[in-house]
Design a protein around this motif. Structure first.
Motif, PDB file in Angstrom:
ATOM      1  N   ARG A   1       0.847  -1.187   0.000  1.00 50.12           N
ATOM      2  CA  ARG A   1       0.000   0.000   0.000  1.00 50.12           C
ATOM      3  C   ARG A   1       0.887   1.243   0.000  1.00 50.12           C
ATOM      4  N   VAL A   2       0.625   2.152  -0.947  1.00 58.93           N
ATOM      5  CA  VAL A   2       1.455   3.336  -1.129  1.00 58.93           C
ATOM      6  C   VAL A   2       0.575   4.577  -1.104  1.00 58.93           C
TER       7      VAL A   2
ATOM      8  N   ILE B   1       0.591   8.627  -1.953  1.00 55.67           N
ATOM      9  CA  ILE B   1       1.329   9.628  -2.722  1.00 55.67           C
ATOM     10  C   ILE B   1       0.748  10.993  -2.411  1.00 55.67           C
TER      11      ILE B   1
ATOM     12  N   ALA C   1       1.482   6.854  -9.656  1.00 57.40           N
ATOM     13  CA  ALA C   1       0.349   6.020  -9.246  1.00 57.40           C
ATOM     14  C   ALA C   1       0.006   4.989 -10.308  1.00 57.40           C
TER      15      ALA C   1
ATOM     16  N   LEU D   1       2.589   2.186 -10.343  1.00 56.63           N
ATOM     17  CA  LEU D   1       2.473   1.295  -9.184  1.00 56.63           C
ATOM     18  C   LEU D   1       1.244   0.403  -9.286  1.00 56.63           C
TER      19      LEU D   1
ATOM     20  N   HIS E   1       0.069  -2.783  -7.025  1.00 57.12           N
ATOM     21  CA  HIS E   1       0.055  -2.180  -5.694  1.00 57.12           C
ATOM     22  C   HIS E   1      -1.201  -1.334  -5.472  1.00 57.12           C
TER      23      HIS E   1
ATOM     24  N   VAL F   1      -2.839   2.130  -4.206  1.00 62.76           N
ATOM     25  CA  VAL F   1      -2.339   3.509  -4.193  1.00 62.76           C
ATOM     26  C   VAL F   1      -3.415   4.456  -3.696  1.00 62.76           C
TER      27      VAL F   1
ATOM     28  N   ALA G   1      -7.119   4.115  -8.360  1.00 62.22           N
ATOM     29  CA  ALA G   1      -6.519   4.632  -7.127  1.00 62.22           C
ATOM     30  C   ALA G   1      -7.604   5.135  -6.185  1.00 62.22           C
TER      31      ALA G   1
ATOM     32  N   CYS H   1       0.225   2.154   5.621  1.00 62.63           N
ATOM     33  CA  CYS H   1       0.958   2.257   4.358  1.00 62.63           C
ATOM     34  C   CYS H   1       2.370   1.694   4.512  1.00 62.63           C
TER      35      CYS H   1
END
Length: 225
Positions: free
Chosen positions: A2-3, A5, A16, A19, A24, A26, A44, A65
């Motif tokens: 989990r990212v 931004i 995004a 990823l 992943h 986002v 996202a 995250c």
């Protein structure tokens, strides 16, 4: 993974998409309502909030995250976001975008930044990498471990042309990662020879760079003792 931004402009959206394509999760965060455009990155999550505000990051559940990327166009905001992510939420990995080269010295672990990404520095390194033979070019700095990713195009007169990598006396704290030759990527092993014109990529500690450069290209650096 989990990212989150911070910064949903062109840079943040591009990161995004990449990823998400790699599987992943986002979350894009931006305080400007005009930047909230879910149709641009439909897979996202989106949050209208100021990433410099603790309450906003709590709403974003930053503690869940794995990585936070501070990618706004404001270096101050990127620093504050990174610091809050690291100190208040214990995010394992933070990446900070450097917009102005004069601010790069601030983007360190002291401000919660694990990795800084400076576009001017990267572009300069890529130019050098494309035209320079016999000089080490620093491509990337790993803040943890005091190591750099560096590249050298091996000159014709290097004393190690034709020698297997296993017979090259590499300095300590230096690892040959990849050999690029004729558009191919070679994973070096002990019997793999290096040839003139090879692009050699190393992970090396900063204090070993001159020694490595001098060893591989002594003719190009006669002034070094």
């Amino acid at each position: 993974m989990r990212v989150a931004i911070a910064g949903a402009g062109a840079v943040g959206r591009s990161i995004a998409r990449e990823l998400i394509d790699n599987g992943h999760e986002v979350l894009l965060i931006d305080k400007d309502a005009e930047s909230i455009k879910p149709e641009r990155v439909p897979n996202a999550e989106w949050l209208l909030a100021d990433s410099c505000e603790l309450s906003s990051l709590e709403e974003a559940r930053l503690q869940h995250c794995d990585v936070v990327i501070a990618a706004t166009g404001d270096d101050k905001a990127n620093l504050v976001t990174s610091l809050l992510a690291k100190t208040e939420f214990g995010v394992p990995r933070t990446v900070g975008r450097v917009n102005h080269p004069n601010n790069e010295w601030l983007f360190t672990e002291a401000w919660g930044v694990d990795v800084n990404v400076s576009t001017p520095r990267i572009m300069s390194a890529l130019v050098e990498e494309a035209v320079t033979v016999g000089d080490l070019v620093r491509l990337f700095t790993f803040r943890q471990g005091n190591a750099n990713l560096v590249e050298m195009t091996l000159p014709d007169d290097s004393p190690y042309v034709g020698k297997p990598t296993g017979l090259v006396p590499w300095p300590e704290n230096c690892a040959l990662v990849t050999i690029l030759r004729d558009g191919q990527v070679y994973v070096p092993d002990a019997e793999q020879p290096i040839e003139a014109g090879d692009e050699l990529l190393f992970v090396v500690s900063a204090d070993i760079e001159e020694e490595l450069e001098r060893m591989l290209a002594p003719t190009a650096h006669p002034g070094h003792a």
